[in-house]
Each structure stands twice: as structure tokens, then as C-alpha cells.
Design a protein around this motif. Structure first.
Motif, PDB file in Angstrom:
ATOM      1  N   ASN A   1       7.197   0.272  13.465  1.00  0.00           N
ATOM      2  CA  ASN A   1       7.623  -0.734  12.488  1.00  0.00           C
ATOM      3  C   ASN A   1       6.527  -0.876  11.437  1.00  0.00           C
ATOM      4  O   ASN A   1       5.410  -1.312  11.745  1.00  0.00           O
ATOM      5  CB  ASN A   1       7.884  -2.067  13.184  1.00  0.00           C
ATOM      6  N   VAL A   2       6.840  -0.478  10.199  1.00  0.00           N
ATOM      7  CA  VAL A   2       5.851  -0.467   9.115  1.00  0.00           C
ATOM      8  C   VAL A   2       6.272  -1.475   8.051  1.00  0.00           C
ATOM      9  O   VAL A   2       7.391  -1.421   7.535  1.00  0.00           O
ATOM     10  CB  VAL A   2       5.735   0.938   8.482  1.00  0.00           C
ATOM     11  N   LYS A   3       5.378  -2.395   7.732  1.00  0.00           N
ATOM     12  CA  LYS A   3       5.638  -3.369   6.682  1.00  0.00           C
ATOM     13  C   LYS A   3       5.210  -2.800   5.333  1.00  0.00           C
ATOM     14  O   LYS A   3       4.344  -1.929   5.258  1.00  0.00           O
ATOM     15  CB  LYS A   3       4.869  -4.672   6.954  1.00  0.00           C
ATOM     16  N   LYS A   4       5.818  -3.345   4.277  1.00  0.00           N
ATOM     17  CA  LYS A   4       5.518  -2.837   2.943  1.00  0.00           C
ATOM     18  C   LYS A   4       4.012  -2.962   2.654  1.00  0.00           C
ATOM     19  O   LYS A   4       3.367  -3.957   3.013  1.00  0.00           O
ATOM     20  CB  LYS A   4       6.322  -3.573   1.882  1.00  0.00           C
ATOM     21  N   GLY A   5       3.465  -1.925   2.048  1.00  0.00           N
ATOM     22  CA  GLY A   5       2.061  -1.913   1.677  1.00  0.00           C
ATOM     23  C   GLY A   5       1.127  -1.403   2.753  1.00  0.00           C
ATOM     24  O   GLY A   5      -0.060  -1.192   2.499  1.00  0.00           O
ATOM     25  N   GLU A   6       1.635  -1.170   3.957  1.00  0.00           N
ATOM     26  CA  GLU A   6       0.782  -0.662   5.024  1.00  0.00           C
ATOM     27  C   GLU A   6       0.484   0.826   4.832  1.00  0.00           C
ATOM     28  O   GLU A   6       1.301   1.573   4.284  1.00  0.00           O
ATOM     29  CB  GLU A   6       1.448  -0.859   6.391  1.00  0.00           C
ATOM     30  N   CYS A   7      -0.674   1.250   5.356  1.00  0.00           N
ATOM     31  CA  CYS A   7      -1.048   2.665   5.337  1.00  0.00           C
ATOM     32  C   CYS A   7      -1.062   3.164   6.775  1.00  0.00           C
ATOM     33  O   CYS A   7      -1.844   2.683   7.597  1.00  0.00           O
ATOM     34  CB  CYS A   7      -2.424   2.854   4.690  1.00  0.00           C
ATOM     35  N   ILE A   8      -0.182   4.145   7.049  1.00  0.00           N
ATOM     36  CA  ILE A   8      -0.042   4.677   8.406  1.00  0.00           C
ATOM     37  C   ILE A   8      -0.463   6.147   8.395  1.00  0.00           C
ATOM     38  O   ILE A   8       0.069   6.951   7.620  1.00  0.00           O
ATOM     39  CB  ILE A   8       1.414   4.566   8.910  1.00  0.00           C
ATOM     40  N   ALA A   9      -1.388   6.486   9.263  1.00  0.00           N
ATOM     41  CA  ALA A   9      -1.794   7.884   9.420  1.00  0.00           C
ATOM     42  C   ALA A   9      -1.144   8.450  10.675  1.00  0.00           C
ATOM     43  O   ALA A   9      -1.058   7.766  11.699  1.00  0.00           O
ATOM     44  CB  ALA A   9      -3.311   7.994   9.521  1.00  0.00           C
ATOM     45  N   VAL A  10      -0.650   9.679  10.579  1.00  0.00           N
ATOM     46  CA  VAL A  10      -0.019  10.351  11.720  1.00  0.00           C
ATOM     47  C   VAL A  10      -0.830  11.607  12.018  1.00  0.00           C
ATOM     48  O   VAL A  10      -1.006  12.466  11.151  1.00  0.00           O
ATOM     49  CB  VAL A  10       1.445  10.715  11.420  1.00  0.00           C
TER      50      VAL A  10
END
Length: 629
Positions: free
Chosen positions: A400-409
Motif C-alpha cells: 500500500n503506497v500513499k501519494k508522494g512516497e518513494c518505494i525501492a524494489v
């Protein structure tokens, strides 16, 4: 392919390209009809629908052809009349008949000029529209086909289908409208005149048709097979040429030019052999049909001479019937000789239909259009496996990703990182589970509209032959110059653009070949920036760069991700230290998730990957230093 719900409507003007996608719609025949329809081929259905759509123009074309072709039928009749009149005693009535015949002949000849122009105008317009509509339909279909489809088919094969096969279809259309149908009319009218004058001679004429049909039947199956094999081999050579050009740098770097030439020449020899097989079959076919036609022509002359000697026809009728026979024979011969082209053309239609009838398309019709994207992304028990695949490449993935978040995979090769990115872009659809964009299921929204709000910076920069400005503003119109300058500054382009002769208007060559890897990647970043995306995907955007280039690109990326929902797939794990969360993938599953500090403290999978990553970069740098020394 998604079946059209209604026949397309369009203005019949010179500059409007018709929508021909519906011509390839699958009719879904009943089981007992499948084999029959398969044998008939898509080529027959294509032209049946095409002629039906152009019924008015087609009928007008036939009518003007008959008018313009009147001299072919009238001249033998008038010639026979004048020969018979010349054998009579000179009287006013005979002279009057000769004058009348001459006037009729002159009128028939002169009307050919306007009717021929009208016929050409109508027919040529139909043919040009067909070619334009077919090319447009193929391009539209290629744009709508999924990324999976494009990955599975070689570019060279698509190019062959678009260039060579459509050219063959153009030739088939021309032969159909200007050779086959007109010659059928010529034969029918000539036989009709013969029936009116003499039933006996007509019966003799009818021997022509079964004799030529017999020859056609003997060669048709063989010609179809040879043309199919030649077309398949030609596509293979086109695909190999495309691959050869892509590998040219590697080939030259390893000194493998001679090996590549030898390998390609072998393929060309196979193609030449297939082509010679086609030519040989066509040659035998043409020769056999020509000999039979001339034997029959000689027999017709003798037959008519015998009838004249027995007083059954006049001397002038010998000329009439010989002319009619010649006209019928020429028409049948022309039809037969053009059949190899029809075989090639129908094979080309079948080849194009492989693209046009593919059902692997992205269809946004009737789906919800999102006017605004916030940037919230949620994976809910998502599974994915490729079509016909045995194993899932992503299993039970939740995020679950909120707007503006930075997610690294992160994860090893084949762990499912790129698959997750492709799911977010919409290139792939979940096999099971749901992916929500702002609480909208991605399968229920218009992907085309959704993608206006996202940008992707891939591992390999994708640029086209044009200027830097054109590559940055690709697909956009009326972009403010100040905006272009801002994104150029943010993407750190000015560091090298200022030294170029024409600045942003410098031509960069095919695939940006005149620039370094870091320079090309910064242009790609500028292209992403100018679109002001709500969702940004960086798929190993710096993996192909050296340290200096990577520094400049990372600097550009730091400005790019501010205020945007960002997904990063990174090869150097130290560069994702500032990500809000790091998702660690292994064999398609999320095995860890947290901040950089949390995952390092945990000393689990991420900690292991980080140590291996640092070790490989250290060894690479030490090896590079040794080479420099």
C-alpha cells in the motif's frame, strides 16, 4: 482482436483514411464451417467485405469500364461488316452502310477518352484508399497490441509484414480491380456476342475455359505452397537482418564480421532457393498455358474457315470470330497469368492477418477515464504468471503506497522486480488479485489516459533520431520554452548541452548515438520531468552508467522524485538509502520490507544483498584500477 460493434463510417473524400480493422474481424464460424473457412482464407473474406463496403464505386467502375472498352467489341463487328460490304456490288446503300459503320466506329473510339479518365479516377481512388486504410489499420493495431506481444515477435518480421506484405496486397488489389474483373467482363461480353451470332462457334469457344482451368488446377496448390515457403523465409531473413544491425557493435568489437557475413549469406541462399522454386513453378505454368492457348487459337481459325467454305458463316465473320476468340483467349490467359500474383497477395493478406487478428490487445473502450491521478497505489494479493507459464513470477504480493512516497524494489535477477513495475504501468494485468490506482482497479480504467499521469525512466535510454528538444517533448505540443529550460536544468542537461553547437536543437543521431550513456539517460529524465507525472518509475535507470555519469544522473533523479509517488528498481543498493520503504523480492515473493536502517539492522535478505552488492562493485573498481595502471 476485439470485434467491431458496427461498420465504420467515414467521409468518402480523398484525404480521409478509412478504418479497415473491421475487415479482419473473426466471424467465429460454427465448428463444421471452420475447415471450409480456413481453406477459403482471410484473403477472400477481406476482399468480400472491402467490395461490399465500396459497392457504389465498384458498380460505377464496372460501368465506365464497359463504356471505355466498347471499341474492343465493336471494332470486330464493324470490321466484319465492312469486309462483307466490300465484297458486294457498289451501290448507294452499300456506301451508306460503310459510312454509318465508320461514324459508329469513330464515336465509339472517341468516347474512350473521357470514360477512361473517369474509370481510372474511380478505380485509382479505391485502390489508393485501400492501401492507405490497410497501412493505417496495421499501425493502429501495432499500437494497441500489448508489450507481451511485441516481445514475442521479432521486429524484422513486423517490418517485413508492413513493407513487403502490404506492397503485395496493393499489387493484388490492383490486379483484382484492373486485370481480373475487367478481363472477366471482356470474356463474358465476347462470349455473349458470339452466342448472338453463332451457337456452333460459341460451343467451340467454350473449350478454352475448361482447358485453362485444368492447367490452373494442376499448378494452383503447388504455387500456393511455394509462395508460403518463400514468404516465411523472407520474414526470417528480415528478422535476422534486424538482429544483425542491433548486434553490429558487438560483432565488430569481437572481429566477427566474416562469420556474420557467412551466416547471413547462408540465409540469403535459402531465400534465393525458395524464390527460384516460385519462379520455376510460375515459368512452367505460364509456358503450358501459353502453348495451349495458341493451339486453340489456330484450331479456331481452321474451324471458322471450314464453316465459311460450307456457307455457314460469311468471310467477314471469320475475322469477327477470330477477333472474339482472341479477345476471350487473351482475357482467360491474362486471368491465368495473374493468378501467381493472387497467390502471393492472398498469402500476404494471411500474413498481415497474423497481426490484425491477434487478441493480445489493450482495449480501453468503455473503461473509466481518470481525470486526475493522486498517486496512491495498492497491491492486494496480486499473483502473476505469463501466458502458458507454469509458475507464478509474482506471488501473493501486497503493498500500500500513499501519494508522494518513494518505494525501492530490490532483489536478485528474476525475483519479480520488473514484473511489478510492468504491472504498475499496465503492461501486464494481475493473473489473480487486484491492483488499485487511487482505489480504482487498474483493469477497469483506461490505460491510455492513466499513462498520461505516469513516466518511466528505463534502464536503456530510448531515443529517436532527432534533436534533444524533440526527444524531450516527444508526443507533446505547444510546450512553453521556459518549461523546457526548467526541466533541462533539473535533469542536469546544461552540463553538456552548453558545449553542443546547436544546444537543445542539436541532432543526436539514431538511438542518440552521438551521446554518452549518461547524457542519453539525462534526456530520458528530462522527458519524464516535462510531463509532471504523479507516478514515476525508475527501472534500474543508472545500471548501465559509469561512476561519473551515474553521479550526474543520480543528481537529476533527486530533483525528479520530489513530490511524486516513485518506484525505484536499483542495482546499486547504497543509492536507495533515502527511500521511504524498501521491498525485498525473492523468487516472486516479498520477503522483507522496511527502511534502509531497519533492513540493515535486521541482517536478513537485504543485508546479504547489500554486502554482495558492495563486494561486487569493490572488485569491479579494483579491476578497473589495475587495468589503468
Amino acid at each position: 482482436m476485439v470485434k467491431s460493434t458496427a461498420k465504420p463510417k467515414y467521409k468518402r473524400s480523398d484525404n480521409v483514411i478509412p478504418d479497415f480493422e473491421y475487415l479482419f474481424d473473426d466471424e467465429k464460424p460454427k465448428p463444421e464451417q471452420v475447415e471450409r473457412k480456413r481453406k477459403a482464407g482471410v484473403g477472400f473474406r477481406f476482399y468480400k467485405r472491402l467490395l461490399k463496403d465500396n459497392t457504389g464505386s465498384f458498380i460505377l467502375s464496372l460501368f465506365t469500364f464497359i463504356l471505355k472498352n466498347l471499341p474492343v467489341w465493336v471494332m470486330p463487328i464493324i470490321t466484319a461488316n465492312i469486309i462483307d460490304l466490300a465484297g458486294m456490288a457498289k451501290t448507294d446503300a452499300v456506301i451508306h452502310e460503310i459510312v454509318v459503320n465508320s461514324i459508329v466506329l469513330a464515336a465509339v473510339l472517341l468516347q474512350n477518352i473521357p470514360t477512361h479518365v473517369i474509370y481510372s479516377r474511380i478505380t485509382d481512388k479505391m485502390l489508393r484508399r485501400t492501401g492507405a486504410g490497410l497501412r493505417s489499420a496495421v499501425v493502429k493495431k501495432l499500437q494497441h497490441l500489448s508489450i507481451t506481444y511485441h516481445k514475442e515477435i521479432e521486429t524484422g518480421k513486423i517490418q517485413s509484414k508492413f513493407l513487403k506484405d502490404i506492397e503485395s496486397v496493393d499489387a493484388l488489389s490492383t490486379n483484382l480491380m484492373k486485370i481480373l474483373i475487367p478481363n472477366i467482363i471482356v470474356a463474358i461480353v465476347s462470349i455473349g456476342i458470339s452466342v448472338y451470332n453463332s451457337g456452333i462457334v460459341t460451343l467451340f469457344f467454350l473449350v478454352i475455359i475448361p482447358a485453362n482451368i485444368l492447367i490452373t488446377q494442376l499448378f494452383r496448390k503447388k504455387m500456393r505452397k511455394k509462395n508460403h515457403l518463400y514468404r516465411v523465409e523472407n520474414e526470417s531473413v528480415s528478422a535476422k537482418l534486424s538482429n544483425m544491425l542491433e548486434m553490429l557493435t558487438v560483432t565488430k568489437a569481437h572481429g566477427l564480421e566474416d562469420e556474420e557475413i557467412a551466416h547471413f549469406e547462408q540465409n540469403v541462399r535459402y531465400l534465393m532457393a525458395r524464390g527460384l522454386d516460385v519462379d520455376k513453378t510460375n515459368s512452367y505454368f505460364g509456358s503450358a498455358s501459353w502453348v495451349i492457348a495458341n493451339i486453340l487459337s489456330g484450331a479456331c481459325l481452321i474451324f471458322c474457315a471450314v464453316l465459311a467454305l460450307n456457307g455457314m458463316i460469311s468471310t467477314g465473320d471469320i475475322v469477327l470470330y477470330q477477333s472474339l476468340f482472341g479477345s476471350i483467349n487473351a482475357a482467360v490467359q491474362t486471368i491465368i497469368n495473374v493468378l501467381p500474383t493472387f497467390s502471393t497477395g492472398f498469402e500476404a493478406v494471411s500474413s498481415i492477418s497474423e497481426i490484425m487478428m491477434s487478441k493480445d490487445v489493450e482495449d480501453s473502450r468503455g473503461k473509466r477515464k481518470l481525470d486526475h491521478i493522486e498517486g496512491n497505489v495498492r497491491f492486494e494479493n496480486v499473483y502473476y504468471k505469463y501466458p502458458n507459464g507454469a509458475q507464478y513470477v509474482v506471488e501473493n504480493f501486497n503493498l500500500n503506497v500513499k501519494k508522494g512516497e518513494c518505494i525501492a524494489v530490490v532483489g536478485a535477477s528474476g525475483s519479480g522486480k520488473s514484473t511489478i513495475m510492468n504491472l504498475i504501468i499496465g503492461f501486464l494485468q494481475p493473473t489473480e488479485g487486484h491492483l488499485y490506482i487511487d482505489e480504482n482497479d487498474i483493469t477497469e480504467i483506461s490505460l491510455s489516459d492513466y499513462r498520461h499521469s505516469i513516466s518511466v525512466v528505463p534502464q536503456n535510454s530510448i531515443l529517436f533520431a532527432g534533436t534533444i528538444r524533440e526527444n524531450i517533448t516527444y508526443g507533446m505540443e505547444k510546450i512553453d520554452e521556459k518549461k523546457i529550460e526548467e526541466v533541462a536544468e533539473m535533469a542536469n542537461l546544461n552540463e553538456f548541452v552548453k558545449d553542443l553547437p546547436n544546444g537543445l536543437d542539436t541532432f543526436i543521431g539514431e538511438h542518440g548515438g552521438k551521446l554518452s550513456g549518461g547524457q542519453k539517460q539525462r534526456i530520458t529524465i528530462a522527458r519524464a520531468l516535462i510531463r509532471d507525472p504523479k507516478i514515476l518509475i525508475l527501472d534500474e535507470a543508472t545500471s548501465a552508467l559509469d561512476n561519473i555519469s551515474e553521479y550526474h544522473v543520480q543528481k537529476a533523479i533527486s530533483g525528479l522524485i520530489k513530490g511524486r509517488t516513485t518506484f525505484i528498481v536499483a542495482h546499486r543498493l547504497s543509492t536507495i538509502r533515502d527511500a521511504d520503504r524498501i521491498v525485498v523480492m525473492d523468487a516472486g515473493k516479498c520477503v522483507e520490507m522496511g527502511t534502509y536502517e531497519q533492513l540493515m539492522a535486521k541482517k536478513g535478505k537485504f543485508y546479504e544483498l547489500k554486502n554482495l552488492n558492495d563486494m561486487s562493485y569493490k572488485q569491479a573498481e579494483e579491476g578497473l584500477n589495475e587495468e589503468v595502471v
